[in-house]
Write a protein that holds these residues in place. Sequence first.
Motif, PDB file in Angstrom:
ATOM      1  N   GLU A 186      -5.809   0.730  10.368  1.00 13.84           N
ATOM      2  CA  GLU A 186      -5.916   2.086  10.916  1.00 13.84           C
ATOM      3  C   GLU A 186      -4.542   2.755  10.993  1.00 13.84           C
ATOM      4  OE1 GLU A 186      -8.578   3.709  11.507  1.00 13.84           O
ATOM      5  OE2 GLU A 186     -10.032   2.094  11.233  1.00 13.84           O
ATOM      6  N   ASN A 187      -3.528   2.003  11.403  1.00  9.90           N
ATOM      7  CA  ASN A 187      -2.178   2.574  11.477  1.00  9.90           C
ATOM      8  C   ASN A 187      -1.657   2.959  10.093  1.00  9.90           C
ATOM      9  OD1 ASN A 187      -2.140   2.197  14.256  1.00  9.90           O
ATOM     10  ND2 ASN A 187      -1.228   0.157  14.097  1.00  9.90           N
ATOM     11  N   THR A 188      -1.978   2.150   9.098  1.00 12.26           N
ATOM     12  CA  THR A 188      -1.482   2.410   7.744  1.00 12.26           C
ATOM     13  C   THR A 188      -2.093   3.671   7.157  1.00 12.26           C
ATOM     14  OG1 THR A 188      -1.144   0.036   7.381  1.00 12.26           O
ATOM     15  CG2 THR A 188      -1.262   1.445   5.432  1.00 12.26           C
ATOM     16  N   ILE A 189      -3.418   3.803   7.244  1.00  8.53           N
ATOM     17  CA  ILE A 189      -4.056   4.990   6.655  1.00  8.53           C
ATOM     18  C   ILE A 189      -3.704   6.251   7.449  1.00  8.53           C
ATOM     19  CG2 ILE A 189      -5.930   3.647   5.663  1.00  8.53           C
ATOM     20  CD1 ILE A 189      -7.727   4.588   7.921  1.00  8.53           C
ATOM     21  N   ALA A 190      -3.408   6.084   8.749  1.00  3.94           N
ATOM     22  CA  ALA A 190      -2.998   7.252   9.533  1.00  3.94           C
ATOM     23  C   ALA A 190      -1.576   7.678   9.175  1.00  3.94           C
ATOM     24  CB  ALA A 190      -3.105   6.945  11.022  1.00  3.94           C
ATOM     25  N   ILE A 250       0.835  -1.207   0.000  1.00  5.35           N
ATOM     26  CA  ILE A 250       0.000   0.000   0.000  1.00  5.35           C
ATOM     27  C   ILE A 250       0.864   1.250   0.000  1.00  5.35           C
ATOM     28  CG2 ILE A 250      -1.642   1.307   1.400  1.00  5.35           C
ATOM     29  CD1 ILE A 250      -2.787  -1.421   2.296  1.00  5.35           C
ATOM     30  N   ALA A 251       1.942   1.242   0.782  1.00 10.20           N
ATOM     31  CA  ALA A 251       2.845   2.399   0.809  1.00 10.20           C
ATOM     32  C   ALA A 251       3.507   2.605  -0.551  1.00 10.20           C
ATOM     33  CB  ALA A 251       3.894   2.203   1.897  1.00 10.20           C
ATOM     34  N   TRP A 252       3.915   1.517  -1.185  1.00  6.53           N
ATOM     35  CA  TRP A 252       4.545   1.618  -2.507  1.00  6.53           C
ATOM     36  C   TRP A 252       3.573   2.181  -3.540  1.00  6.53           C
ATOM     37  CZ3 TRP A 252       3.902  -0.609  -7.368  1.00  6.53           C
ATOM     38  CH2 TRP A 252       4.989  -0.483  -8.245  1.00  6.53           C
ATOM     39  N   LEU A 253       2.333   1.702  -3.515  1.00 12.14           N
ATOM     40  CA  LEU A 253       1.323   2.203  -4.453  1.00 12.14           C
ATOM     41  C   LEU A 253       0.979   3.663  -4.166  1.00 12.14           C
ATOM     42  CD1 LEU A 253      -1.074  -0.889  -4.526  1.00 12.14           C
ATOM     43  CD2 LEU A 253       0.475  -0.159  -6.342  1.00 12.14           C
ATOM     44  N   THR A 254       0.949   4.030  -2.891  1.00 13.33           N
ATOM     45  CA  THR A 254       0.647   5.421  -2.531  1.00 13.33           C
ATOM     46  C   THR A 254       1.721   6.364  -3.048  1.00 13.33           C
ATOM     47  OG1 THR A 254      -0.521   4.680  -0.544  1.00 13.33           O
ATOM     48  CG2 THR A 254       0.196   6.972  -0.604  1.00 13.33           C
ATOM     49  N   ALA A 255       2.974   5.981  -2.883  1.00 16.31           N
ATOM     50  CA  ALA A 255       4.064   6.811  -3.407  1.00 16.31           C
ATOM     51  C   ALA A 255       3.980   6.929  -4.925  1.00 16.31           C
ATOM     52  CB  ALA A 255       5.408   6.213  -2.994  1.00 16.31           C
ATOM     53  N   LYS A 288      -1.684   9.003   5.575  1.00 13.93           N
ATOM     54  CA  LYS A 288      -2.658  10.089   5.393  1.00 13.93           C
ATOM     55  C   LYS A 288      -3.572   9.807   4.204  1.00 13.93           C
ATOM     56  CE  LYS A 288       0.443  13.525   7.413  1.00 13.93           C
ATOM     57  NZ  LYS A 288       1.164  14.810   7.211  1.00 13.93           N
ATOM     58  N   ILE A 289      -4.194   8.637   4.253  1.00 14.04           N
ATOM     59  CA  ILE A 289      -5.129   8.224   3.207  1.00 14.04           C
ATOM     60  C   ILE A 289      -6.547   8.378   3.744  1.00 14.04           C
ATOM     61  CG2 ILE A 289      -5.905   6.314   1.752  1.00 14.04           C
ATOM     62  CD1 ILE A 289      -3.097   5.171   1.906  1.00 14.04           C
ATOM     63  N   SER A 290      -7.410   8.990   2.956  1.00 10.66           N
ATOM     64  CA  SER A 290      -8.825   9.111   3.321  1.00 10.66           C
ATOM     65  C   SER A 290      -9.570   7.920   2.731  1.00 10.66           C
ATOM     66  CB  SER A 290      -9.402  10.426   2.794  1.00 10.66           C
ATOM     67  OG  SER A 290      -8.732  11.529   3.354  1.00 10.66           O
ATOM     68  N   TYR A 291      -9.794   6.933   3.572  1.00 12.23           N
ATOM     69  CA  TYR A 291     -10.451   5.709   3.091  1.00 12.23           C
ATOM     70  C   TYR A 291     -11.915   5.740   3.484  1.00 12.23           C
ATOM     71  CZ  TYR A 291     -11.554   0.785   2.377  1.00 12.23           C
ATOM     72  OH  TYR A 291     -12.124  -0.385   1.957  1.00 12.23           O
ATOM     73  N   HIS A 292     -12.777   5.496   2.516  1.00 11.97           N
ATOM     74  CA  HIS A 292     -14.212   5.415   2.751  1.00 11.97           C
ATOM     75  C   HIS A 292     -14.709   4.086   2.193  1.00 11.97           C
ATOM     76  CE1 HIS A 292     -14.321   9.667   3.856  1.00 11.97           C
ATOM     77  NE2 HIS A 292     -13.561   9.892   2.798  1.00 11.97           N
ATOM     78  N   VAL A 293     -15.532   3.434   2.973  1.00 11.56           N
ATOM     79  CA  VAL A 293     -16.066   2.150   2.530  1.00 11.56           C
ATOM     80  C   VAL A 293     -16.976   2.394   1.334  1.00 11.56           C
ATOM     81  CG1 VAL A 293     -17.424   0.140   3.183  1.00 11.56           C
ATOM     82  CG2 VAL A 293     -15.944   1.251   4.864  1.00 11.56           C
TER      83      VAL A 293
END
Length: 330
Positions: free
Chosen positions: A207-211, A152-157, A214-219
Amino acid sequence: MINLRRLVHTSCRLERGRTAFYNVHQKVTDPAKQDPDYFEKKARELPLDQNYIDALSKLYYEKIGSERDLGLKAADNLILEKTEFGLPRIEKSKIRAKYEDLDVLSNAPESVKKVFSVEMATRRELSQEWKESLIKSVRQHSLDGSSLEMKIAWLTALIRHWSLLVNDIGQETKKKPTWLTHRIWLVINERRKALRILRERNEAAFENTIAALKISYHVPKQPAHVKTRKAWAEAQLKLRVENEKEKRLEELHERYDKQVEDHKRETEEKRKALNNELDKLAEDMRRIDVIEGKAFETVGKYEPSLISSLTETVIHSNLFYHPPPTMSEK
């Protein structure tokens, strides 16, 4: 010879097309639109007047026009972001990641270190630095290379770096690099899938990952109506009617409670006034009886217990009291 110009009428309009091109997609500049329920909330705030349906249609077209830009930027809060695009800050004097383990550079002069620093890095190497920085913030251990958090971190970057690249290209030309935005869409969908799997497996890690990133995740939720202007307007109108009904029922209930309280207070005041009037009439009747001799007016306060006690004391003293003898008595 047949004149072809009479059979086929050509004009500049035919050369340009029957209608002018209209791009439905708009550029979003309001960060508040990153909320997935922004347009539904706006629809609930529209005034219920004769222009309500037209206002709903206008809001729907704005919603449809903003979907593409929001889909690319909303999850990473990139609306109006023109500087860092959510990428970590890296010191320019830092040695690039692939040269950090070289012992030779520890004693090298500053001019040599500058060559291997981030300041002299290419775009690809700078992208690698961003990826390493984000991965370090969420990975499970130093050798982690396959966990969902690392992916997820790699894709976010990658998403944020490509968004920065799209912005840089947009400053040079008005034409959007669709070859790059299409890849961003694919990576966003892949990250959304990884986030969903991580959320199902480990809620705390999610929760730790999106915090940390700084990802705004919505179901994602399935739409309750067909994705058309008419269906969306009907759905919003139905919700608005239900909300207005509940609101008015609540207002009526509050008004009813207030009326009940006012009625109770007025009734209590009337009851007290009637009791006071009844007491006054009873006092007048007693005075009339005293004047006519049918009753006697008591002066002072009658103490039955005190009178009984004194009476008993006097009777006992008369019966059993004997004065002490004196010297004169024989």
